[in-house]
Enzyme design. Structure first.
Site, PDB file in Angstrom:
ATOM      1  N   ASP A 128      44.620  67.054  75.615  1.00  0.00           N
ATOM      2  CA  ASP A 128      45.369  66.614  76.235  1.00  0.00           C
ATOM      3  C   ASP A 128      46.505  67.124  76.642  1.00  0.00           C
ATOM      4  OD1 ASP A 128      46.763  65.803  74.074  1.00  0.00           O
ATOM      5  OD2 ASP A 128      46.639  63.816  74.745  1.00  0.00           O
ATOM      6  N   CYS A 191      47.954  61.913  81.959  1.00  0.00           N
ATOM      7  CA  CYS A 191      47.374  60.267  82.171  1.00  0.00           C
ATOM      8  C   CYS A 191      49.129  59.809  80.823  1.00  0.00           C
ATOM      9  CB  CYS A 191      46.570  60.351  80.792  1.00  0.00           C
ATOM     10  SG  CYS A 191      45.226  61.666  80.984  1.00  0.00           S
ATOM     11  N   CYS A 335      62.074  58.224  80.845  1.00  0.00           N
ATOM     12  CA  CYS A 335      60.824  58.441  81.838  1.00  0.00           C
ATOM     13  C   CYS A 335      59.886  57.948  81.341  1.00  0.00           C
ATOM     14  CB  CYS A 335      60.246  59.067  82.867  1.00  0.00           C
ATOM     15  SG  CYS A 335      59.843  60.606  81.621  1.00  0.00           S
TER      16      CYS A 335
END
Length: 372
Positions: A128, A191, A335
């Protein structure tokens, strides 16, 4: 398992004229390596084991977390905190005791990749992050191993096959032909930042297993030099042809010695000059100084932060609003994972070169885990 039971187990597969007993025999002697036992790896591993692939390797150094269970279907609540690779191996052996499972409970790096990959016929990349994708690709090129690529985000997924000669065109491409350069690390999304519908990795991971079985049995036409993109919201598929890219030669490590000395983290990380602050340092700074804290997530994103005050300026609006940010105090931007905040810091420093601004390393998720 006796021969009769073995035949009965794979009967529906053997009945296919493209596979038959000969193809099942090829599957039984094949060796497939799966990089990552996560959203893509879980369905790929299950179907490879069910199909009777002789040897399956699992590379993953992570542990099962509660946020994995929405899409990583090999695991359950009882597995939380356990090694993914070991847990997956245990469940695959229960599914099919005839399959040999090799576990590599390590992070794959350029120091161990060639040694691991050289023992396998086909490699499935379920990673990922871009550093691992480039690393695995390059190792497959050096060792001449077919690589089955997959990626997912939100409601979309991609799959393709690299480093495999297309019998029609006689061409062979690799991941770098599609992406000669990684995306800017500060603006790349994952993701972890924007989410993914749980079934999308299941669809793409199953397709990766399908491509592996096609390659092993020489059935049909594998996705060599082609990317298929699937959009679940629109119920649409489209193809992308991949061609040899001359830009690849500038950065590609051409042999084992170059591969061992290649810095994949540096190649994929353009945030090296972005100032970061750890969760612990952030807490100390909040206690000792008046600082400006900015959340660059979109409104309504989780997790909710109510432990301290902050300004909400979504990254999508940041460039238009940056001139109104006060630089009187030090600035900390956060974030979810630290990617978007790094991009915001770059925008701040372009507008206010002399201000002190930091990105919260690991994002608010890391801060939350430390401050439970």
């Amino acid at each position: 398992m006796n021969t009769e039971n073995n035949y009965n187990r794979y009967q529906r597969q053997i009945q296919l004229k493209e596979i038959g007993l000969g193809g099942q025999g090829k599957i039984a002697t094949a060796k497939v390596l799966v990089i990552g036992a996560g959203g893509l790896g879980c369905p790929a591993l299950q179907y490879l084991a069910a199909a009777g692939v002789g040897t399956i390797g699992i590379v993953d150094f992570d542990v099962v977390e509660i946020s994995n269970l929405q899409r990583q279907i090999l695991y359950s609540v009882a597995d939380l905190g356990q090694s993914k690779a070991d847990t997956a191996a245990h469940k695959l052996r229960a599914l099919n005791p005839d399959v040999k499972i090799e576990v590599y409970n390590v992070q794959i790096t350029n120091k161990n990749a060639l040694e691991i990959l050289e023992n396998y016929d086909v490699v499935i990349d379920g990673s990922d992050n871009f550093a691992t994708r480039y690393l695995v690709n390059d190792a497959c090129v050096i060792l001449d191993k077919p690589l089955i690529y997959g990626a997912v985000l939100r409601f979309e997924g991609q799959i393709g096959v690299f480093n495999l000669v297309d019998p029609i065109s006689n061409n062979k491409t690799n991941y770098r032909d599609l992406f000669p350069k990684p995306p800017d690390a500060a603006s790349a999304i994952s993701c972890n930042d924007v989410g993914v519908l749980g079934v999308i990795p299941g669809i793409i991971g199953t397709m990766q297993a399908t491509e592996a079985l096609k390659i092993i049995t020489a059935s049909g036409q594998p996705l060599a030099n082609k990317i298929i993109s699937y959009n679940a919201l629109e119920n649409s598929f489209y193809d992308i042809e991949v061609f040899a890219n001359p830009m690849v030669q500038t950065d590609f490590p051409k042999d084992k010695a170059a591969f061992l000395n290649y810095n994949y983290e540096w190649f994929c990380n353009s945030n090296a000059h972005i100032a970061t602050i750890s969760a612990e340092e952030f807490d100390q700074l909040r206690k000792n100084e008046a600082i400006t804290i900015i959340d660059v997530r979109e409104s309504g994103e989780l997790p909710i932060v109510d432990e301290f005050s902050f300004q909400l300026i979504p990254l999508s609006e940041f460039e238009n609003r940056v001139s109104r940010i006060s630089t009187e105090n030090k600035i900390v931007v956060f974030c979810k994972s630290g990617q978007r905040s790094a991009k915001a810091i770059r925008i701040i420093k372009e507008k206010f070169p002399n201000c002190e601004a930091f990105s919260l390393a690991g994002g608010i998720e890391v801060w939350k885990s430390i401050n439970k």
